[in-house]
Scaffold this active site. Sequence first.
Site, PDB file in Angstrom:
ATOM      1  N   MET A   1      -1.617  -1.073  -0.257  1.00 47.70           N
ATOM      2  CA  MET A   1      -1.430   0.181   0.445  1.00 47.70           C
ATOM      3  C   MET A   1      -1.058  -0.079   1.906  1.00 47.70           C
ATOM      4  SD  MET A   1      -1.946   2.469  -1.876  1.00 47.70           S
ATOM      5  CE  MET A   1      -2.627   2.468  -3.531  1.00 47.70           C
ATOM      6  N   CYS A   2      -0.606   0.951   2.570  1.00 43.25           N
ATOM      7  CA  CYS A   2      -0.047   0.838   3.918  1.00 43.25           C
ATOM      8  C   CYS A   2      -1.049   1.320   4.967  1.00 43.25           C
ATOM      9  CB  CYS A   2       1.233   1.661   3.999  1.00 43.25           C
ATOM     10  SG  CYS A   2       2.385   1.363   2.631  1.00 43.25           S
ATOM     11  N   ARG A   3      -0.602   1.311   6.210  1.00 40.83           N
ATOM     12  CA  ARG A   3      -1.327   1.889   7.334  1.00 40.83           C
ATOM     13  C   ARG A   3      -0.328   2.720   8.133  1.00 40.83           C
ATOM     14  NH1 ARG A   3      -6.622   1.326   6.383  1.00 40.83           N
ATOM     15  NH2 ARG A   3      -5.548   2.038   4.520  1.00 40.83           N
TER      16      ARG A   3
ATOM     17  N   ASN B   1       0.770   7.021   3.153  1.00 40.63           N
ATOM     18  CA  ASN B   1      -0.141   5.931   2.799  1.00 40.63           C
ATOM     19  C   ASN B   1      -0.809   6.306   1.486  1.00 40.63           C
ATOM     20  OD1 ASN B   1      -1.890   3.698   2.805  1.00 40.63           O
ATOM     21  ND2 ASN B   1      -3.466   4.861   3.887  1.00 40.63           N
TER      22      ASN B   1
END
Length: 359
Positions: free
Chosen positions: A1-3, A119
């Site tokens: 997953m992203c930020r 996200n």
Amino acid sequence: MCRFLLYKGRNPILLSDLILNPTHSILTQSYDCRLRLDYRRPHNGDGFGVGYYTSPTLSSEPCIFTSTTPAWNCLNLERLAKKTTSSLVFAHVRATTTGALSESNCHPFSFHSLMFMHNGHIANFGALKRRLAAAVRDEYFLHVEGSTDSEWAFALFLDTLHSLGASPASGGPFGHKVLREAMLGTIARLNSFLDDAGTTEPSLLNFAATDGHSVVCTRYVSSRTDEAASLYFSSGTRFHEYKAGGFYRMERHDRGQDLVMVASEPLTFERGDWVTVPTNSVLTINRQTVLIHPIVDKYYQPDPSYCRSSEFVESKGMVGREDPAVAGAAAAGVGGVAAEVAGMAAVGGAAAAMVEGMA
């Protein structure tokens, strides 16, 4: 997953003071993410993007810089950030879940004056993609350049905004209420596609969108019992380095606020700086006022004392529950925040409840 991270202020901020210099900046989060548990792939190194608005005399469209180079290793990012200011900034570091490593898959995405980032993930996206593509108008279908679930979610957002009578190509501004309605409509349509496909796995839908004037964000999971991925906000009159070495904090000189930041992870470790955004809620920034509404759908949990499970979000390598380092933020108080509450408690006791319904 992203930020991801966003900044909206009355005054411009130097990008390096936002994305490079703080001790836990989003650049630091690209290699030292404190609220991710995915030790197999602990880095957000699959590219990054920064989008920001310049003088309206130049254009109403944002300037966007993306790269597949990890943020911590991009000299051009450092050079640009030290010489660029903006009063509305989106920043994103990517850890792939859907889509190859390419600049076309790096957030934020844009369409005329609009920017969007995500996200999380859309569950069972392979089964949904054809439905989703068929649901959007040609101009938004043809605008998709990459292969991520996030960009298709943006196309659906544009189509939903169009259906509300606000043409995305007009450049706006559209107003915070219209943007919020479009975001809620996007989530409702995604849930409908998920139901039609028989998808039982929850989707993590932390979205952020702006037209260059107002901002709307969500912290959302398509589940009544699971926690969403983390999201925090901070507001005040000044965000500055109070001690050499990247030690920043938010100052509040009065009950008003001159700037708002929303982030997947706090940029500082100051206990009073950050407030947790409740799961399954939508946060809107109108000028510098923060408005928070619950998302009342079939996944709405009306009991404010109900403790959602963090097991699912942790299985995706993220933390859903509030980090102890910022657990005191609610009690510390954040001046100037108006939480519009429709059947929910005020956020962490920090916001002044202003009941206006879901208009």
